[in-house]
Each structure stands twice: as C-alpha cells, then as structure tokens.
Design a protein around this motif. Structure first.
Motif, PDB file in Angstrom:
ATOM      1  N   TRP A 228       0.936  -1.074   0.162  1.00  0.00           N
ATOM      2  CA  TRP A 228       0.110   0.167   0.215  1.00  0.00           C
ATOM      3  C   TRP A 228       0.855   1.283   0.159  1.00  0.00           C
ATOM      4  O   TRP A 228       0.462   2.295  -0.842  1.00  0.00           O
ATOM      5  CB  TRP A 228      -0.846   0.038   1.112  1.00  0.00           C
ATOM      6  CG  TRP A 228      -2.136   0.641   1.298  1.00  0.00           C
ATOM      7  CD1 TRP A 228      -2.045   2.231   1.244  1.00  0.00           C
ATOM      8  CD2 TRP A 228      -3.571   0.263   0.873  1.00  0.00           C
ATOM      9  NE1 TRP A 228      -3.229   2.681   0.924  1.00  0.00           N
ATOM     10  CE2 TRP A 228      -4.155   1.482   0.941  1.00  0.00           C
ATOM     11  CE3 TRP A 228      -3.996  -0.724   0.936  1.00  0.00           C
ATOM     12  CZ2 TRP A 228      -5.545   1.360   0.740  1.00  0.00           C
ATOM     13  CZ3 TRP A 228      -5.514  -0.963   0.769  1.00  0.00           C
ATOM     14  CH2 TRP A 228      -6.272   0.306   0.869  1.00  0.00           C
ATOM     15  N   LEU A 287     -12.034  -9.593   1.809  1.00  0.00           N
ATOM     16  CA  LEU A 287     -12.157  -8.323   2.582  1.00  0.00           C
ATOM     17  C   LEU A 287     -11.160  -7.362   2.055  1.00  0.00           C
ATOM     18  O   LEU A 287     -11.472  -6.103   1.674  1.00  0.00           O
ATOM     19  CB  LEU A 287     -11.724  -8.461   4.004  1.00  0.00           C
ATOM     20  CG  LEU A 287     -12.623  -9.531   4.745  1.00  0.00           C
ATOM     21  CD1 LEU A 287     -12.221  -9.703   6.068  1.00  0.00           C
ATOM     22  CD2 LEU A 287     -14.224  -8.862   4.882  1.00  0.00           C
ATOM     23  N   LEU A 288     -10.017  -7.978   1.590  1.00  0.00           N
ATOM     24  CA  LEU A 288      -9.092  -6.821   0.699  1.00  0.00           C
ATOM     25  C   LEU A 288      -9.448  -6.091  -0.432  1.00  0.00           C
ATOM     26  O   LEU A 288      -9.491  -5.089  -0.782  1.00  0.00           O
ATOM     27  CB  LEU A 288      -7.695  -7.511   0.768  1.00  0.00           C
ATOM     28  CG  LEU A 288      -6.553  -6.857   0.083  1.00  0.00           C
ATOM     29  CD1 LEU A 288      -6.184  -5.608   1.049  1.00  0.00           C
ATOM     30  CD2 LEU A 288      -5.295  -7.379  -0.074  1.00  0.00           C
ATOM     31  N   VAL A 291     -12.312  -3.545  -0.086  1.00  0.00           N
ATOM     32  CA  VAL A 291     -11.644  -1.984   0.207  1.00  0.00           C
ATOM     33  C   VAL A 291     -10.973  -1.534  -1.193  1.00  0.00           C
ATOM     34  O   VAL A 291     -11.131  -0.537  -1.269  1.00  0.00           O
ATOM     35  CB  VAL A 291     -10.367  -2.267   1.296  1.00  0.00           C
ATOM     36  CG1 VAL A 291      -9.690  -1.125   1.381  1.00  0.00           C
ATOM     37  CG2 VAL A 291     -10.894  -2.905   2.662  1.00  0.00           C
TER      38      VAL A 291
END
Length: 293
Positions: A228, A287-288, A291
């Motif tokens: 990230w 879940l990632l 996002v």
C-alpha cells in the motif's frame, strides 16, 4: 450490484477451481502435479504473459511506475522478513522465503483478471514476473545458499515477459493466426494453476500449525501495509494500486515448500505456512478486494 456480491463473483471461481483440485485428490484420482506444473510454467503461463503484454493498452509509463513500485515493495518486504526472522530467532533457510514470496501466479493472476479485467491482468503479469525473478535468484540463495542467474535466463516466463514488453514498447503484433494460437495456450494457465493449487494443498502435511497461524497473519499485515505504501509513493492509478496490493498480499506459494524439500530446509513447517495462509486467504482476500474495488 452490491459490493459483497461483486466480491463473491470475483473470488468464488478462484476458490471453487482450487476446491476441485482438492476434492480430486481426496477422491483418489491421479494427478501428475509435476507434469501439469511443467506445462503451465514452460508453455501456458509464458504465452499468457506475452499476449497480455502485447495486446495491453496500458501506458508504458504506467507499467514502468508499477515495475518500480513492485521492486520497492518486494525489497521492503525482504528487509522486513529478515528483521522478523532475526528477532524471532527463526531458521532463515526455512522461514524467510515463504514470508517474502506469495502465490502471485496461481491466485494473483486470476484474482487480478476477475477483479480488474484485462488491464488488471496486464499489470498482474508484470508483478508476477518481477517476483519470479527475485525468487529464482535471492529466494534460491536464501534456501540453498546459492543464486542461479543462469536459471533465470532459461526461464520461459522471463522471456515471455521480455518479448511481451518489447512488442508493447514497439507496438508490434504477431500475425493473427499466431496470436490466436498463443492466446488459446495461455488460456489454459489460470484453470490449470488453480486446480493444481488445490491438489498441492491436499497433499501437504502441515507442521507447527500455531506458529504458522501467527506468521501467516504477520505476513499478511506486513505485505498489505508495505505494498500500500509503495503504491502511494509511486502514485499508481486505481487499477495498478489494487493489483500491486493484491499480488503482494497473496498467501505463501507452494513453490516455497518445493524449494524447502529440495534443499533440506524444514519442509513440514513450510507446508504449514502454505496450508494456513491459503486457508486464511479465503477470508482475507475478499475483504481486501472489498476495500480495493
């Protein structure tokens, strides 16, 4: 369409195909994993990479930025893994490579394709190729104590990446009949790799499960955070950003187990990391993606 349904549509085919491979072995059917892996890595995946790069409409500058971000991310992950292994007093030959290298081929490529389309796949093959080169050199040195530049130069996927990048840069195209042939060969790669992943997980005998759970969780957090940060530092666009984070966050690759087995590291502990991190990814990757999308 709700976000949850969109994520389910992306990840369900990936894990269902892996489940087919898992069930195939548990039902007692034959599966020659070495032969299938060789077909995938020497023929199908290189063709997939070459055609994806040749036909991508991604700006070369964007690919350059992604390449630099990928190199920076894996460099930082390698440093972080080294510090973690040293502080925890773990065996470097056993644990460091699995903490660095993820399953960017079997899981990363299909997830990038389903989540971000053909553009995402074009980005994903770049990340996959850079990771593979780092794995064939630094990764082998970690486990065996010696790198293998010659092996890198003999890898078809490396040449598929180099030629695909050259054709992209020069705006060249192969004849239509050849492009169609290469595309068909490349289309075998994703289902073969996913089924093979399920077969490999079904055949592993994991060891030190509690340690594997903790290390898998730490690996996931470190990899997501570092990727990230690298994506932000190189100002990647939304798709490249998502692909880089997704690829670096993939679970421990089965190849880490094979290298540990080949070079005499603690292969059962590595098998535990492969199985636990892969099972953890069933919940973590959706879940990632929620996002990133």
């Amino acid at each position: 369409m709700s976000l949850a349904l969109m994520v389910l549509e992306i990840v369900a085919p990936v894990f269902l195909l892996a489940g087919i491979g898992f069930a195939w072995v548990k039902l007692g059917f034959e599966y020659r994993i070495q032969f299938v892996t060789q077909i995938a890595m020497t023929l199908s995946v290189p063709c997939l990479i070459f055609v994806s790069l040749m036909q991508t409409e991604i700006d070369p500058a964007a690919l350059t930025a992604l390449s630099l971000a990928t190199a920076a991310a894996y460099g930082a992950v390698s440093l972080a893994a080294g510090v973690l292994v040293s502080l925890a007093r773990l065996d470097r030959r056993t644990y460091m490579a699995p903490l660095i290298f993820g399953n960017t081929g079997n899981l990363g490529l299909p997830l990038a394709l389903f989540a971000f389309g053909e553009t995402g796949l074009g980005y994903a093959v770049v990340v996959f190729a850079i990771m593979a080169i780092w794995s064939f050199t630094f990764g082998i040195w970690l486990v065996a104590g010696a790198g293998s530049l010659g092996k890198v130069l003999r890898e078809p996927l490396v040449w598929g990446t180099v030629l695909g990048g050259l054709f992209l840069w020069q705006d060249w195209q192969t004849p239509v009949f050849l492009t169609n042939t290469l595309r068909l060969i490349g289309q075998m790669a994703i289902p073969m790799m996913l089924i093979t992943l399920g077969v490999a997980v079904a055949r592993l005998s994991p060891g030190r499960v509690m340690r594997a759970v903790l290390l898998s969780l730490v690996k996931l957090v470190l990899c997501v955070g570092i990727a990230w940060a690298a994506a932000m530092a190189f100002d990647l666009d939304r798709v490249a950003f998502g692909v880089l984070v997704l690829q670096v966050a993939t679970p421990v690759a089965v190849t880490s187990y094979l290298l540990a087995e080949k070079y005499g590291a603690d292969s059962q502990s590595v098998a535990g990391l492969v199985v636990v991190s892969t099972l953890m990814s069933v919940g973590a990757l959706p879940l990632l993606l929620a996002v990133l999308l």
